[in-house]
Design a protein around this motif. Structure first.
Motif, PDB file in Angstrom:
ATOM      1  N   LEU A 195      -3.559  -3.525  -7.030  1.00  0.00           N
ATOM      2  CA  LEU A 195      -2.922  -4.842  -7.142  1.00  0.00           C
ATOM      3  C   LEU A 195      -2.200  -4.988  -8.469  1.00  0.00           C
ATOM      4  CD1 LEU A 195      -5.467  -7.352  -5.536  1.00  0.00           C
ATOM      5  CD2 LEU A 195      -3.300  -6.518  -4.589  1.00  0.00           C
ATOM      6  N   GLN A 236      -0.117  -3.052  -1.280  1.00  0.00           N
ATOM      7  CA  GLN A 236      -0.768  -4.341  -1.495  1.00  0.00           C
ATOM      8  C   GLN A 236      -0.526  -5.229  -0.269  1.00  0.00           C
ATOM      9  OE1 GLN A 236       1.929  -3.451  -3.687  1.00  0.00           O
ATOM     10  NE2 GLN A 236       0.526  -2.107  -4.812  1.00  0.00           N
ATOM     11  N   GLU A 238      -0.965  -9.315   0.890  1.00  0.00           N
ATOM     12  CA  GLU A 238      -1.249 -10.692   0.522  1.00  0.00           C
ATOM     13  C   GLU A 238      -1.406 -11.540   1.780  1.00  0.00           C
ATOM     14  OE1 GLU A 238       1.677 -12.157  -2.134  1.00  0.00           O
ATOM     15  OE2 GLU A 238       1.313 -10.629  -3.670  1.00  0.00           O
ATOM     16  N   GLY A 246      -5.490  -4.580  -2.371  1.00  0.00           N
ATOM     17  CA  GLY A 246      -4.690  -3.426  -2.743  1.00  0.00           C
ATOM     18  C   GLY A 246      -5.453  -2.146  -2.461  1.00  0.00           C
TER      19      GLY A 246
END
Length: 1015
Positions: A195, A236, A238, A246
């Motif tokens: 990340l 990564q 989200e 990550g």
């Protein structure tokens, strides 16, 4: 970075804003992104569209994005790491995984000022810092201790692929938050946090390996061309609820050869290298014996004598004081190697952020390495002195090293099949929680394990008669002259065929640790935060014993008259052409007739060789004890040779960070205290006894049992380690640093064993156990650490982001040395407790000093040419006495110290200590082309043996050239070429004393050509 740091970067004496230190490439990109983001926001405002367009135009004209990559970027990052740190630190970081400019972590670390390596198999392995040996350093992976399979505390960096490491750094001063153990410094390796990395990346690389010396070898273990392939993936993810995950994955497969040609002499680690008397008036022993025999044995008297260093009580000097001597090993030999080096490595990382307050990181490093060698030896036995020949013709140098030798002795064609497998596993989970805006708490759990095992077949065929030969020292290695003996004729080696199968150095090293830390931010004008924490760790080290102490052996000898049949059936052509040609003065062996005329057969640089496995199986099959199962023997835990050490450590620390302005200068740093408490428990096994007491006389005797008895001992200590670091921003481009810390280096785990057994006095009647027994043993679990006070002062000038001039002056005061001391230990024998004295190695209170100067310089011209230099000079009065031929002392129970021996050799220095360490780099980077030439130099140093670290062995000074070049084809592909040991610098070692040549290893250059891609 604090707000005060931001203000500091913009401060000037007239109050205006200026920045003489240019923004780094990363900072430029961040600035561009911020400005572009502002412009994007304005473009959505229809009411101010015209004004926004003007601002966007202004921004576009103002932004200058310069992407710096390759060697220049690496050096810029080195400079930035050093500049921003609060400790004295040098490091390397990579923009992407795989971008560290080196073929191994060892080679990468060597490019850092003050770092140098010990070379094995042609590559960098153990790393020294500021000329100090690896036992004075510590190595951390992602902030955690790393294990190894050597029995010491150093780390074999060739175990870790540089392509899967993001950052390497050497901390030369320490603060209280760092794990204890590094007097010279701490080596830190970091893998990627996905990340934090912040972008998706898929990349791979394939490098083909070609070693010119390998092209001369018919290698049964490896082809002429090897490879190493690397693949990594970072991404990564989200989520809408604010969570983020990550992942990072990297894998490498290496399959290469490690060509090595060797000249060897008997090592000083055992009882095969002697200082034999060279006195023409003494015909009872030495080189002038009246009858043929080993030069360390007496004609009338005792064996294994040689020069006697024991103190004569009548003279107060050595018994052999003033008598000339020469160093003579049991043999001198050449070794040809077929080699293979396979390594599989996997690095994994996962980072999870469920919210802005939590950050969870898991990482794992797994490496499995197998090294194999098929060794072929031509051995000349050499301790035997021939009357009227060896002594009168012997030529030596000033230190007793032999330059010319003549005599009659046996010659052997020997072979070994060797393999070493080492497995490393490292796992860790780190959980960081932001409790409040000021308080952060961090929990870290870690596990590291290394397993090592060595398997070896050792074969021998020898001459039936003693042959006449001589040898002369050449420029680098000896050359032999034989009379009417052809070393290429395998029928000359049919006597005393023997094979041995060994399983040895089977070791397990495990470190388990847990730590919790906090960081509390303050709002004062001086102190910015308080850090503290507690750490608990457990190190365990087991070396399994066997029939040979550190392992087990099965031995077979020829059982019939089939020796010639076996040799001819297993014979192979000599595997290598031009063997040792780069270090020899011509033919290694010259065969002459009785008149001195050269015979072509047997003259050259080869000898009769055979397949080691074929030979061993054939010899075993003729032995009467052979069961039909051909295999390596097992080692065992319940064995007198087993070492089992557990070291439990608890440490706590508290540290304050400060950042303020004093007299118009910004200062920052920290001070703190670390308290370390360590307990050692060591388990051993000894003969089981029962006690018998004669009812009539009261005489005490012992009966030996069939089983072994488990014994246990231990030790411990508590140490206080204060530290203080100061950085003064003297001006915009000049920094001043100071650091003070107390450091400690623990004894190697293999030296903390507990091997005790008893010797009985059978010559007189004993009425108690204390009268009957004396103790014979090794290992001391109560060995105290070597402590030091360390002081650093540094001046650093940063004219721009490509340039640095840094000077550091450091001073280390050690408290400790190594000496034999007698102590009383309690033993339980047959159910009775008896207190007996035992003499063992201890850490003394002797003081010694190291004073050093370190310098770094880097500069780049506008035409793309740049240079980087690093130099370290150190001087010390530390003395390490050889246990056999040095001055030795013993301290009795009352604290009285007595000299036992008066040595004939000067003491060594700190193990691994080099007076001079130098590295340089000349690079040229223009456009997409990047090339660099590297030179590394290390002066001579004392390198202890792992098996017997009390004997002196010196590695001679050496300078090694390397080169690398790359060309970026497009944004995805790049071609690379790399070479190490470009001009085939050998490794040369001296035994007991410098200029007594013991071993020369010729590796040749190693070449790699590859292509990488990034998506």
């Amino acid at each position: 970075m604090s707000l005060k740091m931001d203000r500091r970067r913009q401060h000037s004496t007239n109050g205006s804003v200026c920045n003489h230190f240019a923004l780094s490439p990363a900072a430029k990109l961040i600035r561009a992104s911020l400005l572009a983001g502002m412009a994007g926001s304005l473009s959505f405002n229809a009411f101010a569209q015209q004004e926004a367009q003007a601002k966007v135009t202004e921004v576009e004209q103002d932004v200058e994005i310069i992407s710096v990559t390759g060697t220049r970027r690496t050096i810029q990052d080195q400079i930035a790491i050093k500049r921003e740190a609060t400790t004295v630190v040098d490091g390397l970081s990579a923009e992407d995984i795989g971008d560290l400019p080196a073929l191994s972590i060892g080679e990468a670390l060597e490019s850092i000022t003050g770092a140098a390596s010990h070379r094995e198999n042609g590559g960098a392995t153990e790393i020294t810092i500021r000329g100090l040996g690896p036992f004075l350093s510590a190595t951390h992976i992602n902030g955690r201790e790393a294990t190894n399979g050597s029995g010491d505390r150093s780390v074999n960096f060739s175990q870790f692929p540089s392509e899967l490491v993001k950052k390497v750094a050497i901390y030369k001063t320490q603060d209280a938050s760092m794990i204890e153990g590094g007097v010279a410094g701490v080596i830190a390796l970091e893998t990627i946090a996905p990340l934090d990395y912040g972008k998706q990346r898929v990349q791979g690389e394939v490098k083909l390996n070609y070693n010119p010396d390998e092209s001369n070898v018919e290698n049964s273990l490896q082809s002429d061309t090897g490879y190493r392939g690397t693949f990594s993936y970072v991404d990564q993810f989200e989520f809408a609820d604010g969570q983020a995950v990550g992942v990072s994955f990297g894998v490498q497969r290496q399959d290469i050869s490690q060509p090595e040609a060797e000249y060897r002499s008997s090592s000083p680690s055992g009882s095969s290298l002697w200082a034999c008397l060279n006195d023409p008036t003494n015909t009872n022993e030495g080189f002038y014996r009246s009858s043929a025999g080993d030069c360390e044995d007496q004609v009338n008297g005792s064996n294994n004598q040689g020069y006697q260093t024991n103190i004569d009580p009548e003279t107060g000097k050595a018994e052999s004081d003033g008598t000339p001597y020469a160093w003579t090993g049991s043999s001198r030999s050449y070794r040809q190697n077929e080699t293979s080096d396979e390594r599989d490595a996997v690095f994994i990382a996962m980072q999870y952020q469920p919210s802005s307050e939590w950050d969870v990181n898991f990482d794992a490093q797994i490496s499995d390495r197998i090294q194999r060698e098929a060794r072929h030896d031509l051995i000349f036995l050499q301790k035997r002195a021939t009357p009227g020949l060896t002594g009168p013709t012997l030529v030596t140098n000033d230190v007793g090293g032999i330059l010319h030798w003549e005599g009659e002795e046996r010659i052997e064609s020997a072979g070994e099949q060797f393999s070493r497998e080492e497995n490393y596993q490292g796992y860790g989970i780190n959980i960081e929680h932001t409790v409040t805006d000021r308080l952060t708490v961090n929990l870290d759990l870690a596990y590291s394990k290394t397993e090592r095992e060595e398997l070896q077949i050792s074969n021998r065929g020898r001459t039936a008669d003693r042959n006449l030969f001589s040898w002369d020292m050449g420029d680098e290695i000896p050359h032999f002259t034989l009379t009417d003996f052809d070393v290429t004729d395998i029928s000359n080696f049919t006597d005393s065929l023997r094979t041995r199968l060994d399983r040895e150095n089977v070791r397990e090293n495990v470190v388990k640790s847990a730590r919790i830390d906090f960081d509390y931010a303050l709002e004062g004008d001086i102190f910015t935060s308080i850090e503290g924490g507690i750490r608990a760790s457990e190190l365990s080290f087991i070396q399994f014993g066997g029939s040979q102490g550190n392992g087990s052996r099965t031995e077979y000898t020829i059982g019939d008259d089939s020796a010639l049949e076996i040799l001819q059936g297993c014979q192979i052509d000599f595997p290598e052409s031009d063997f040792l040609s780069s270090v020899s003065d011509g033919n290694l062996v010259t065969n002459v007739d009785s008149s001195g005329n050269v015979i072509s057969s047997g003259t050259g640089s080869s000898w009769a060789t055979y397949d080691n496995v074929c030979f061993s199986q054939a010899v075993a099959a003729t032995d009467a004890d052979y069961t039909g199962e051909f295999g390596y023997p097992d080692v065992e835990y319940e064995n007198a040779g087993t070492i089992d050490v557990t070291e439990k450590t608890t440490s706590v620390y508290l540290m304050a960070n400060y950042d303020t302005e004093v007299f118009g200068k910004f200062i920052r740093g920290n001070f703190g205290l670390r308290i370390v408490d360590t307990d050692v428990t060591s388990v051993g096994f000894r003969t089981n006894y029962t006690v018998d007491v004669d009812e009539t006389t009261g005489a005490v005797t012992l009966d030996v049992g069939d089983s072994l008895e488990r014994t246990e001992s231990g030790g411990g200590y508590t140490k206080y380690l204060p530290s203080f670091n100061l950085v003064v921003d003297y001006s915009e481009d000049i920094l001043l640093r100071a650091g003070i810390y107390r450091g400690m280096s623990r004894a190697d785990p293999s030296d903390l064993g507990y091997d005790r057994d008893f010797v009985t006095d059978d010559q007189s009647v004993a009425l108690s156990l204390s009268d009957l027994l004396t103790v014979d043993g090794s290992g001391n679990p109560d060995t105290q650490p070597l402590m030091s006070w360390n002081y650093d002062l540094a001046f650093e000038w940063y004219p721009n982001e490509d340039s640095i001039l840094a000077l550091s002056l450091y001073y280390k005061q050690f408290q400790g040395g190594f000496q034999q001391q007698t102590v009383i230990e309690d033993y339980v024998v047959g159910g009775e407790t008896v207190s007996l004295p035992v003499t063992n190695s201890v850490t003394t209170d002797n003081d010694s000093d190291i004073l050093g100067l370190e310098a770094s310089f880097s500069y780049r011209w506008d035409n793309g040419i740049g240079v980087k230099f690093g130099y370290n000079f150190a001087d010390t009065d530390f003395e390490f006495e050889d246990s056999l031929y040095g001055d030795t002392y013993v301290t009795d129970l009352d604290g009285n110290t007595t000299q036992l021996t008066a040595g004939i050799i000067e003491p060594g220095s700190v193990p691994g200590f080099s007076e001079h360490v130098f590295s340089s780099q000349l690079y040229y980077q223009i456009g997409d082309f990047d090339t660099a030439i590297i030179y590394k130099y290390r002066s001579e140093y004392f390198q202890p043996y792992t098996s017997n670290g009390t004997r002196l062995r010196y590695v001679d000074a050496v300078g090694v050239w390397e080169m690398r070049a790359s060309y970026k084809i497009n944004e995805h592909f790049r071609v690379k070429a790399e070479a190490i040991n470009l001009f085939s610098a050998p490794k040369s070692q001296d035994f007991f004393v410098e200029d007594n040549l013991g071993e020369v290893n010729d590796y040749g250059p190693r070449l790699f050509l590859g292509m990488s891609f990034k998506l």
